[in-house]
Design an enzyme around this catalytic site. Structure first.
Site, PDB file in Angstrom:
ATOM      1  N   CYS A 113       0.811  -1.237   0.000  1.00 20.95           N
ATOM      2  CA  CYS A 113       0.000   0.000   0.000  1.00 20.95           C
ATOM      3  C   CYS A 113       0.838   1.279   0.000  1.00 20.95           C
ATOM      4  O   CYS A 113       0.319   2.358  -0.290  1.00 20.95           O
ATOM      5  CB  CYS A 113      -0.962  -0.003   1.182  1.00 20.95           C
ATOM      6  SG  CYS A 113      -2.091  -1.396   1.155  1.00 20.95           S
ATOM      7  N   HIS A 249      -3.262   7.414   1.855  1.00 24.83           N
ATOM      8  CA  HIS A 249      -3.652   6.067   1.438  1.00 24.83           C
ATOM      9  C   HIS A 249      -5.033   5.792   2.026  1.00 24.83           C
ATOM     10  O   HIS A 249      -5.323   6.148   3.174  1.00 24.83           O
ATOM     11  CB  HIS A 249      -2.624   5.049   1.948  1.00 24.83           C
ATOM     12  CG  HIS A 249      -3.081   3.640   1.776  1.00 24.83           C
ATOM     13  ND1 HIS A 249      -3.562   3.172   0.583  1.00 24.83           N
ATOM     14  CD2 HIS A 249      -3.166   2.598   2.649  1.00 24.83           C
ATOM     15  CE1 HIS A 249      -3.912   1.902   0.723  1.00 24.83           C
ATOM     16  NE2 HIS A 249      -3.691   1.531   1.973  1.00 24.83           N
ATOM     17  N   ASN A 279     -10.004  -0.052  -0.174  1.00 23.69           N
ATOM     18  CA  ASN A 279      -8.547   0.048  -0.163  1.00 23.69           C
ATOM     19  C   ASN A 279      -8.010  -0.570  -1.456  1.00 23.69           C
ATOM     20  O   ASN A 279      -8.077  -1.782  -1.637  1.00 23.69           O
ATOM     21  CB  ASN A 279      -8.019  -0.701   1.064  1.00 23.69           C
ATOM     22  CG  ASN A 279      -6.509  -0.668   1.189  1.00 23.69           C
ATOM     23  OD1 ASN A 279      -5.808  -0.296   0.253  1.00 23.69           O
ATOM     24  ND2 ASN A 279      -6.006  -1.076   2.338  1.00 23.69           N
TER      25      ASN A 279
END
Ligand code: UT7
Length: 322
Positions: A113, A249, A279
């Site tokens: 990520c 993020h 996500n």
């Protein structure tokens, strides 16, 4: 002094939408639980023919168009992905071929990520040191392909998509700083616990998907992102009030809110897509950035802090003047 400056952005989302109501039919969960704990309402899922490369190509084309550039104007390609099309060649090479580009360096970065933060920081260093003039930096993921759809602790969280930026050498800023971190001691908290190095015959189905100790990941994420904010401000001699936009993020609205609070930023100054995208790992920051640039929220010369944390653990920030 040479800086790297963003001259184009683009993104791509697969059309198929998976809502929390759809997930209620798959696992023992509820829309209320998912919204309260994560802020996610829906996410996109790549179609059967779509891959990280194909989505990355679309995002790249849109970024090139927004910068009014041809693919051959680019002399470096970096793709951040956790879900490459092939073991090798790198997705960046496949994408280079599809865009009709020749003979520029093209490679993938694997930092889960935080991948886009890593990739953008690397592109910045290439440009500052004269190794490239114009870089295409992409975050692209088909993360839903590595989910166990019977594990309610993970399958409700992730989605697919791609985002891209083009950065080019400039006399004026530009990227002001980047900070990258990793700590492999946390590897077990968030991982896909199998890989090619042990041999395909050793891969058992239960290990081929994302495993996550959610609440432990949550605590580490909030802590390291708080540290990253202090580090970026201090390195640039800035106050919290100097930041115009936070582009975080997009893992969980509660993690995002904690970072915004640390910065003293109202949520109107935080770009959030987690409600609609979930996500998307390495794709989440460039997807959010492109959205806010295109809808006119982020304007030229405003100061933007991007930050991310993910498997590894890896974490970091890029602070830039757009
Ligand atoms: O991209 C970077 C890496 N990822 C992240 O940053 C994710 C970080 N972690 C998180 O976002 C949160 O920890 C989660 C959203 C994953 C979980 O939220 P939480 O508030 O930490 O919940 P929890 O894991 O402590 O679980 C609370 C309860 C448990 O039940 P019991 O043991 O209290 O009875 C879980 O079994 O919620 C249960 N639960 C669910 N219930 C309904 C876990 N997943 C679900 C679900 N639906 N999908």
């Amino acid at each position: 002094m040479t800086y790297s400056r963003v001259v184009g952005t683009g993104s791509y989302l697969p059309p198929q939408i998976l809502t929390n109501a759809d997930l209620e039919k798959k696992v023992d969960t509820s829309d209320q639980w998912i919204v309260e704990r994560t802020g996610i309402r829906e996410r996109r899922v790549a179609g059967p023919e779509e891959t990280s490369c194909s989505m990355g190509v679309e995002a790249a084309r849109r970024a090139l168009t927004s910068a009014n550039l041809a693919p051959t104007d680019v002399d470096l390609i970096i793709v951040a992905t956790t879900t490459p099309d092939l073991v090798f060649p790198a997705t960046a090479c496949l994408l280079q071929e599809r865009l009709g580009m020749r003979n520029c360096p093209a490679f993938d970065v694997q930092a889960v990520c935080s991948g886009f933060i890593y990739a953008l920081a690397i592109a910045d260093k290439f440009i500052r040191t004269g190794g490239a003039r114009r870089a295409l930096v992409i975050g692209t993921e088909t993360f839903t392909r590595i989910l166990d759809w019977t594990d309610r602790g993970t399958c409700v969280l992730f989605g697919d998509g791609a985002g891209a930026v083009i950065v080019e050498a400039s006399e004026s800023p530009g990227i002001l700083s980047s900070h990258l971190h990793a700590d492999g001691r946390y590897a077990d908290l968030l991982c896909v616990p199998s890989g090619v190095s042990k041999g395909y015959d050793k891969v058992i189905a239960s290990q081929a998907y994302v495993h996550m100790a959610g609440s432990e990941v949550f605590k580490v994420a909030v802590r390291v992102l708080g540290e990253v904010v202090d580090e970026a401000l201090e390195a640039n001699g800035m106050q919290r009030s100097d930041i115009d936009w936070l582009v975080p993020h997009q893992a969980n609205i509660r993690i995002i809110s904690a970072t915004a609070k640390k910065l003293g930023l109202p949520m109107e100054r935080v770009v959030t897509t987690v409600d609609r995208h979930g996500n998307t790992s390495a794709a989440s920051i460039p997807l959010a950035f492109d959205e806010a640039v295109r809808d006119g929220r982020i304007k030229r010369n405003q100061v933007v802090l991007m930050e991310g944390v993910g498997g590894g653990f890896t974490w970091g920030s890029v602070l830039l003047k757009y």
